[in-house]
Design a protein around this motif. Structure first.
Motif, short mmCIF file in Angstrom:
data_model
loop_
_atom_site.label_atom_id
_atom_site.label_comp_id
_atom_site.label_asym_id
_atom_site.label_seq_id
_atom_site.Cartn_x
_atom_site.Cartn_y
_atom_site.Cartn_z
N ALA A 343 0.84 -1.20 0.00
CA ALA A 343 0.00 0.00 0.00
C ALA A 343 0.87 1.25 0.00
O ALA A 343 0.55 2.26 -0.65
CB ALA A 343 -0.93 -0.01 1.21
N ARG A 344 2.01 1.21 0.70
CA ARG A 344 2.93 2.35 0.70
C ARG A 344 3.56 2.55 -0.67
O ARG A 344 3.76 3.68 -1.13
CB ARG A 344 4.01 2.15 1.77
CG ARG A 344 3.47 2.22 3.20
CD ARG A 344 4.58 2.09 4.24
NE ARG A 344 3.98 1.96 5.57
CZ ARG A 344 3.74 0.80 6.17
NH1 ARG A 344 4.09 -0.34 5.59
NH2 ARG A 344 3.16 0.77 7.36
N LEU A 345 3.91 1.44 -1.34
CA LEU A 345 4.45 1.55 -2.69
C LEU A 345 3.46 2.25 -3.62
O LEU A 345 3.84 3.08 -4.45
CB LEU A 345 4.78 0.16 -3.23
CG LEU A 345 6.13 -0.45 -2.86
CD1 LEU A 345 6.23 -1.87 -3.40
CD2 LEU A 345 7.27 0.39 -3.40
N LEU A 346 2.19 1.88 -3.47
CA LEU A 346 1.15 2.46 -4.32
C LEU A 346 1.05 3.96 -4.11
O LEU A 346 0.78 4.73 -5.06
CB LEU A 346 -0.19 1.79 -4.01
CG LEU A 346 -1.35 2.06 -4.96
CD1 LEU A 346 -1.04 1.54 -6.36
CD2 LEU A 346 -2.63 1.42 -4.43
N ARG A 347 1.29 4.40 -2.88
CA ARG A 347 1.17 5.82 -2.54
C ARG A 347 2.54 6.53 -2.57
O ARG A 347 2.67 7.66 -2.12
CB ARG A 347 0.52 5.97 -1.16
CG ARG A 347 -0.95 5.57 -1.17
CD ARG A 347 -1.50 5.31 0.22
NE ARG A 347 -2.91 5.00 0.20
CZ ARG A 347 -3.42 3.82 -0.15
NH1 ARG A 347 -2.62 2.85 -0.51
NH2 ARG A 347 -4.73 3.62 -0.15
N ARG A 348 3.54 5.79 -3.08
CA ARG A 348 4.90 6.32 -3.22
C ARG A 348 5.47 6.81 -1.90
O ARG A 348 6.15 7.83 -1.82
CB ARG A 348 4.93 7.43 -4.27
CG ARG A 348 4.53 6.94 -5.66
CD ARG A 348 4.62 8.03 -6.69
NE ARG A 348 4.22 7.52 -8.01
CZ ARG A 348 4.21 8.25 -9.11
NH1 ARG A 348 4.55 9.54 -9.05
NH2 ARG A 348 3.84 7.72 -10.27
N LYS A 349 5.19 6.05 -0.87
CA LYS A 349 5.75 6.34 0.45
C LYS A 349 6.89 5.36 0.74
O LYS A 349 6.93 4.26 0.19
CB LYS A 349 4.67 6.21 1.53
CG LYS A 349 3.58 7.27 1.44
CD LYS A 349 2.59 7.13 2.58
CE LYS A 349 1.52 8.22 2.53
NZ LYS A 349 0.55 8.09 3.67
#
Length: 446
Positions: A343-349
């Motif tokens: 989910a962080r990858l998706l939000r570029r976090k």
């Protein structure tokens, strides 16, 4: 007739990132449960259509539980899952360059691939042991072993030849880890409380249960205190424990030990080791000791967008230089953690590193007998450890029905000692076992 050419994976097209999960064990299931179907399309592949609670597999093998009490179909587990797709298809390879997985019926592209295939039995290159021994990794293995045990007792009740009858009554367990110890304890209870009533013509004082371990103590991955107490408990139950000893060969009739001793037996149970269930396409430099090397984010070494979790993943650290222990908790925790990181990858976090919290290890040896190594160097043994083991395993079972069935079975067995699932549903006979084939032909064929 159904042909392979008639089949396809039939996964709908999507504009969302596609997460392909290979393996529906503890890691794969917890990953899928914690991923959002609103953000991802989730595709899971497994060679069976259910998730099993493998720490209780030995109870299926020893007639304590039916297999459906420790398993739950994936389609039922995720019947409300948005954009979740399960396919009962074997994965034949991975292509990191094209971001595709290959199967017998087609290919599928992925955005993120998670390998959660777990382990398989390791026979250390001994083809004879692999051919004749009974592993215990899956439900079909447990059912084969259950059939073998009760077929051996049935045949022993018909045989007049004393040495042959004794080989039917001898059981050798290779490996004194949790599986081996729990199997030995369950068989000892059957020998004492169940089998004499079922087979009144057999003297079960002559039934020998051997527990063979190459290390110098039982439960080598647990504390010395737990190992020592467990060995004493097993020996009080009449288990013959052989430490510093390996099973070097087995031809279906004779187990040969590293000490030179030979044990005639029709049943050798193999719990002496596992190795990673690897997939073709993962480069050799990403593999070490049969497991896939991953970093602190569970990303496979040298392969972007490919992750590995659970027993197949080798995550080294100062505290665990040989990787995390091959038990359920690392897989459960990694599955949940990786869902958050995707989910962080998706939000570029930025990704968060995985930190394993060791909740402890438990092993049950028999009624009122178990051991536990808990955080803070706390060691449990005896009745309290046994009660703890019961409630922990009930808690982690999937599905309310399974929890209720298992709990009621345990209550029934506590007061009666009975194991009601002593059924030979599907006889197991090796091709090489001429005596077994003759037994089936004479007594069970129409």
């Amino acid at each position: 007739m159904l042909y392979v050419n008639d089949l396809s994976l039939n996964i709908p097209e999507t504009t969302k990132p596609r997460v392909v999960i290979i393996g529906g064990g503890f890691g794969g299931v917890n990953l899928a449960k914690n991923l959002s179907g609103k953000d991802f399309q989730i595709v899971m592949f497994d060679r069976q259509n259910y998730n099993g609670f493998w720490p209780m597999l030995y109870q299926v093998a020893t007639a304590g539980l039916e297999p459906d009490a420790i398993a739950e179909p994936f389609r039922k587990m995720f019947d409300n899952g948005e954009d979740f797709h399960f396919r009962l298809v074997k994965i034949t390879g991975v292509n990191p360059v094209t971001r595709t997985i290959t199967t017998l019926i087609g290919e599928l592209q992925y955005d993120y691939l998670v390998i959660a295939t777990g382990t398989k039995s390791n026979f250390f290159g001994n083809e004879s042991i692999k051919k004749f021994a009974f592993p215990l990794k899956r439900i079909p293995d447990a059912l084969n072993l259950r059939s073998q045990l009760f077929q051996a007792f049935e045949q022993a009740s018909l045989i007049r030849d004393e040495p042959l009858r004794q080989s039917m009554l001898n059981v050798v367990i290779a490996g004194a880890g949790p599986t081996g110890v729990e199997l030995a304890g369950a068989l000892a209870e059957m020998r004492e409380h169940v089998l004499p009533g079922d087979y009144r013509g057999l003297d079960f004082e002559k039934m020998n249960i051997y527990l063979v371990e190459g290390n110098n103590r039982v439960l080598p991955l647990m504390s010395p205190e737990s190992g020592s107490w467990s060995q004493q408990f097993l020996e009080k139950k009449g288990i013959i424990v052989k430490l510093g000893t390996r099973v070097e060969d087995y031809d279906g009739e004779l187990a040969r030990l590293s000490t030179g001793e030979e044990i005639p037996t029709q049943t050798l149970i193999w719990s002496a080791g596992v190795t990673g269930a690897l997939i073709d396409g993962v480069p050799a430099e990403s593999i070490e000791n049969g497991r896939i090397l991953v970093d602190q984010f569970n990303q496979v070494q040298g392969l972007p967008n490919i992750f590995a979790i659970g027993d197949i993943a080798l995550m080294k650290s100062k505290k665990y230089p040989k990787g995390l222990p091959g038990v359920a908790q690392p897989a459960i925790q990694q599955g949940k953690h990786l869902a958050g990181n995707l989910a962080r990858l998706l939000r570029r976090k930025p990704l968060k590193p995985f930190n394993y919290f060791n909740k402890g290890t438990l092993a049950v040896i028999g009624r009122n007998g178990a051991v536990g190594d808990l955080p803070g160097k706390l060691h449990l043994k005896g009745f309290f450890a046994w009660i703890t083991w019961l409630f922990v395993h009930i808690y982690y079972l999937v599905g309310f029905r399974n929890k209720l069935v298992v709990f009621s079975n345990w209550i029934y067995r506590f007061f009666t000692y009975q194991r009601s699932n002593r059924l030979i549903i599907r006889p197991f006979v090796r091709q090489e076992d001429k005596a077994g084939q003759e037994f089936i032909r004479r007594y069970q064929e129409d």
